[in-house]
Design a protein around this motif. Sequence first.
Motif, mmCIF file in Angstrom:
data_model
loop_
_atom_site.group_PDB
_atom_site.id
_atom_site.type_symbol
_atom_site.label_atom_id
_atom_site.label_comp_id
_atom_site.label_asym_id
_atom_site.label_seq_id
_atom_site.Cartn_x
_atom_site.Cartn_y
_atom_site.Cartn_z
ATOM 1 N N PRO A 1 3.363 49.162 63.351
ATOM 2 C CA PRO A 1 3.894 50.003 64.473
ATOM 3 C C PRO A 1 4.200 51.515 64.313
ATOM 4 O O PRO A 1 3.683 52.257 64.843
ATOM 5 N N ILE A 2 4.493 51.919 63.003
ATOM 6 C CA ILE A 2 4.668 53.265 62.640
ATOM 7 C C ILE A 2 3.381 53.764 62.270
ATOM 8 O O ILE A 2 2.895 54.912 62.833
ATOM 9 N N GLU A 3 2.788 53.187 61.539
ATOM 10 C CA GLU A 3 1.205 53.708 61.033
ATOM 11 C C GLU A 3 0.415 53.794 62.207
ATOM 12 O O GLU A 3 -0.370 54.573 62.134
ATOM 13 N N HIS A 4 0.325 52.914 63.167
ATOM 14 C CA HIS A 4 -0.319 53.000 64.419
ATOM 15 C C HIS A 4 -0.102 54.117 65.129
ATOM 16 O O HIS A 4 -0.993 54.707 65.536
ATOM 17 N N GLU A 5 1.198 54.669 65.270
ATOM 18 C CA GLU A 5 1.455 55.517 65.989
ATOM 19 C C GLU A 5 1.020 57.025 65.521
ATOM 20 O O GLU A 5 0.420 58.005 66.170
ATOM 21 N N VAL A 6 1.310 57.119 63.999
ATOM 22 C CA VAL A 6 0.454 58.238 63.217
ATOM 23 C C VAL A 6 -1.019 58.444 63.589
ATOM 24 O O VAL A 6 -1.371 59.414 63.561
ATOM 25 N N ASP A 7 -1.666 57.344 63.193
ATOM 26 C CA ASP A 7 -3.183 57.386 63.440
ATOM 27 C C ASP A 7 -3.363 57.924 64.941
ATOM 28 O O ASP A 7 -4.347 58.508 64.807
ATOM 29 N N LYS A 8 -2.543 57.389 65.856
ATOM 30 C CA LYS A 8 -2.910 57.712 67.167
ATOM 31 C C LYS A 8 -2.963 59.274 67.279
ATOM 32 O O LYS A 8 -3.573 59.812 68.065
ATOM 33 N N LYS A 9 -1.777 59.929 66.713
ATOM 34 C CA LYS A 9 -1.469 61.230 66.728
ATOM 35 C C LYS A 9 -2.700 61.961 65.903
ATOM 36 O O LYS A 9 -3.146 63.166 66.450
ATOM 37 N N LEU A 10 -3.261 61.633 64.643
ATOM 38 C CA LEU A 10 -4.123 62.276 63.886
ATOM 39 C C LEU A 10 -5.565 62.111 64.637
ATOM 40 O O LEU A 10 -6.256 63.098 64.200
ATOM 41 N N GLY A 11 -5.714 61.015 65.176
ATOM 42 C CA GLY A 11 -6.996 60.724 65.820
ATOM 43 C C GLY A 11 -8.292 60.478 64.508
ATOM 44 O O GLY A 11 -7.927 60.163 63.721
ATOM 45 N N SER A 12 -9.339 61.245 64.683
ATOM 46 C CA SER A 12 -10.393 61.137 63.739
ATOM 47 C C SER A 12 -10.001 61.771 62.554
ATOM 48 O O SER A 12 -10.452 61.687 61.369
ATOM 49 N N LYS A 13 -9.029 62.734 62.772
ATOM 50 C CA LYS A 13 -8.473 63.483 61.451
ATOM 51 C C LYS A 13 -7.817 62.641 60.353
ATOM 52 O O LYS A 13 -7.612 62.838 59.047
ATOM 53 N N LYS A 14 -7.345 61.397 60.754
ATOM 54 C CA LYS A 14 -6.668 60.522 59.756
ATOM 55 C C LYS A 14 -7.735 60.125 58.723
ATOM 56 O O LYS A 14 -7.243 59.617 57.492
ATOM 57 N N TYR A 15 -8.907 60.166 58.771
ATOM 58 C CA TYR A 15 -9.993 59.794 57.743
ATOM 59 C C TYR A 15 -10.036 61.079 56.776
ATOM 60 O O TYR A 15 -10.364 60.791 55.620
ATOM 61 N N GLU A 16 -9.292 61.877 57.058
ATOM 62 C CA GLU A 16 -9.442 63.160 55.840
ATOM 63 C C GLU A 16 -8.257 63.103 55.285
ATOM 64 O O GLU A 16 -7.993 64.180 54.463
ATOM 65 N N LYS A 17 -7.297 62.283 55.745
ATOM 66 C CA LYS A 17 -5.880 62.183 55.058
ATOM 67 C C LYS A 17 -5.923 61.235 53.803
ATOM 68 O O LYS A 17 -6.550 60.228 53.951
ATOM 69 N N SER A 18 -5.080 61.625 52.760
ATOM 70 C CA SER A 18 -5.078 60.768 51.603
ATOM 71 C C SER A 18 -3.894 59.909 51.966
ATOM 72 O O SER A 18 -3.289 59.948 53.173
ATOM 73 N N LYS A 19 -3.809 58.664 51.408
ATOM 74 C CA LYS A 19 -2.688 57.677 51.482
ATOM 75 C C LYS A 19 -1.394 58.322 51.382
ATOM 76 O O LYS A 19 -0.459 58.122 52.108
ATOM 77 N N GLU A 20 -1.158 59.167 50.209
ATOM 78 C CA GLU A 20 0.108 59.927 50.355
ATOM 79 C C GLU A 20 0.524 60.620 51.598
ATOM 80 O O GLU A 20 1.586 60.646 51.843
ATOM 81 N N GLU A 21 -0.575 61.307 52.248
ATOM 82 C CA GLU A 21 -0.145 62.255 53.213
ATOM 83 C C GLU A 21 0.047 61.343 54.430
ATOM 84 O O GLU A 21 0.991 61.769 55.240
ATOM 85 N N ILE A 22 -0.698 60.107 54.636
ATOM 86 C CA ILE A 22 -0.271 59.171 55.645
ATOM 87 C C ILE A 22 0.874 58.693 55.675
ATOM 88 O O ILE A 22 1.744 58.743 56.461
ATOM 89 N N ARG A 23 1.390 58.380 54.242
ATOM 90 C CA ARG A 23 2.642 57.758 53.981
ATOM 91 C C ARG A 23 3.788 58.984 54.272
ATOM 92 O O ARG A 23 4.932 58.471 54.925
#
Length: 925
Positions: free
Chosen positions: A100-122
């Motif tokens: 639920p939380i990662e889903h909201e972060v992904d929505k906010k990042l949009g396509s930029k999520k693919y540029e982020k490392s796991k540590e940055e996503i976390r």
Amino acid sequence: MDYKNTLNLPHTKFPMKANLPRKEVEILKKWEEKNIYDEIKRKRKDQPKFILHDGPPYANGHIHIGHALNKILKDVIIKSKTMSLHSAEYIPGWDCHGLPIEHEVDKKLGSKKYEKSKEEIRTLCREYAKRFINIQRDEFKRLGVFGDWENPYLTFDPAYVATIVREFGKICKKGNLYRQKKPILWCPKCKTALAEAEVEYMEHTSPSIYVKFPVISELDSIAPSLKGKEVNILIWTTTPWTIPANLAIALNPEFDYVAVDTRDGILILAEYLLSPTMEKIEIDNYKILKKFKGKILKGKICLHPIYNRDSLIIPGNHVTLDAGTGCVHTAPGHGDDDYKVGLKYNLDIYAPVDENGNFSSDVEFFGGRNVFDANSEVNKKLADKGKLLMEEEVEHSYPHCWRCKNPVIFRATEQWFISVDKNSLREMALKEVNKVNWIPGWGRERIYKMIENRPDWCISRQRSWGVPLIIFYCCSCSAVIQDQDIINNVADIFENQGSDIWFSKDVNDLLPESFVCPSCGSREFRKETDILDVWFDSGISFASVVEKRDGLKFPADLYLEGSDQHRGWFQSALLTSVVTRDRAPYTSVLTHGFVVDGEGKKMSKTVGNVIAPDEVIKKYGGEILRLWVVAEDYRDDVRISQEILKRLIESYRRIRNTCRYLLGNLYDFSPDKDMLQKDGLKSIDRFILHRLQILNAKIRNAYETFEFHTIYHTLHNFCVVDLSSFYLDVLKDRLYVSAAHSYLRRAAQTAIFHILYDMVRLMAPILSFTAEEIWDYMPEIENAEGSIHLSTFPELNNNFLDKNLEEEWNTLLEVRSGVNKELEGKRGQKLIGSSLEAEVEINAPLERFEVLDKYRDELPGIFIVSSVILNKKIGMERVEVKVKKMRGVKCERCWNYFKEKDRDKSYPDICPRCIRVLEEIGGNG
């Protein structure tokens, strides 16, 4: 002459208008300044413990009305326990990991999520969770919920994460953890495995198809008439996209099957389903050639209807006659029953579908196609091959992802599982279920069946935001390293440095120095990239909170959540506790229903029937939400609507104004100085205090048994029926007219003080704000607590219980009801206005007469009339009531009528009683 100043008219600064949205904020500030939770905790620290362990909501978004229901129920229980002399600490928690939380972060990042490392996503997920923890904390506190809000438990705290890892290590040591390729629920949208608790069953439209599988084995041993003929096994499915993965067809070995000759060739299907199937596929003329048991076909071979490969006929006891043809298309990589029977007959666990729900490129005709989109293409190919007999659309219940609401699929992948059968875990868990007190009782059967039939627990997830699965693999020999000492070593690192270190540190920094593979001696390792199922995170909260926090004890006395948690938190907590501690983590489990609208429909933003807690609080106050929670039986779905809220506001006003009236008549009463003993009270006072004890016992019992709707109805009825419609109505004359310090008035004040003092404490766990407000206006009592929530429930005063008195007053009230009925009739005829204009004549049979005669002098006051004539009538069976207009003089002070002959020349406009009172108080106004 104006006699108003000689009356004791009620007055109080306690406001009639509650203005709850504003007043509650002031009370919240007072509680915060007083640090009320800690003060209660200190005061009760040596009392018996009661532990309600909080199930953590997701730190995701503002609270909804279901959250309000849940937290208010918990608060009512905690407050009722502290007021019944228990040490009942409440440690709120939040579930901070997961989709639920990662889903909201992904929505906010949009396509930029693919540029982020796991540590940055976390890091972004952690910040998001922290933000909503603070938001929700304030929203829960606004509801009047007490708890250790400054020290909640958070599943992403390093210490909590370390406990998760250690508990995982214990399960590894037990031997219940294993890795295997098997079908699990998979969300193509979220790209992760799902637990059963993470799916919702919703209506879905699927293509329903009947397909022929040509039999290529010789069947002459079954029936010579089939030799050399084209024979087909007829299957039915609602998932055409799984046909490319078909490896077998399952038949129940004990069912009767038939080979029937039709226009579409010879078809084999279950005899029981022959007629409905022929009707469905519109075949009118057919002939049964042979009947036989399903086991006869074991090991025979069919040709796949699309590809040039075999499909094996196998026995399957899971095959039913509920629907279809009794011949079940089997794809071991895409279904649990298919998988189990596939293992039994050494079939490949074939699942040519990737994480996005697309066919792999090597799937002929359909490579790269999304499985749901491919349904129509599979059907077209079957039709082209002449194997599709019928196609239609059907509406049926289908699993959807609880987060993204999209349909899910069964897909075989390599996952980590906790076996529920190894070490007798299932058997032990079922035994523990039977030891737990389930409230309501049907909860036991519900969770028992779920555990009895559940598959192994898939605990691996393919996401970033969560606790890593602490598993290492040898790069040389692929040995799996899941040693408990190594896992505990990583837990220690996480506790000091946080779990992000798993993704940033080199693998050898996480292993003990000089560690080598016990299988091959290699020093090269890699880490598992999956994370733990969040149900494991919250499931082990008993280990991180209940066992570790000072002031708590294991097992918890109560878990309380919505009924959906039988397959969620209740179950994950039970399994993790049983596997590591051989017992359930709770002794009782209480479940509540879901919140629905006024018509019983599910709340939906698109429908527009959602009611948010914030809008209710801003308009009416949090107190109305608290009243709503307890007004209905929470064990069923709880309805809410504007109409329901308005009704509750009226109920609230009746309770509040009853308390205000009681306060208004205690303005000059000092309990320490003016209180009278039982013998100094009038009969009616003793009777209402008898009723108060019954109220007390009923409400105290309802708190103990969590029957909160009983409390609401009992309290409301006492205010409306016992007090407003009877006792206080009768009492007004005595309170207003008697001399201020007279025995009559002090007796009345003694009774109403007892009523208010008990009632306000009994309502405090529910109407927490209003009870606190009333408490501030109560007459001063020696050693009184500074907050009502530091006080205790009233003890049952057996001295006031009097069964004989109750029987007498039941007779009086029965007659009073008859009198009121006659008075209403005379009012309707315009014969009288006020009841004080009436004179009542009562003809009573002997038994009733004896009771009425005992109260002869008090009857006018009890009936609120000016005069009562009582006659004994031998032989009558029922009381007879007659009402006529009273002849005489209206007293200008008390408004009762008195006879002309009793008029005093010195006080010609007031009655003899009022003259005596004026003389007693030393003036005539």
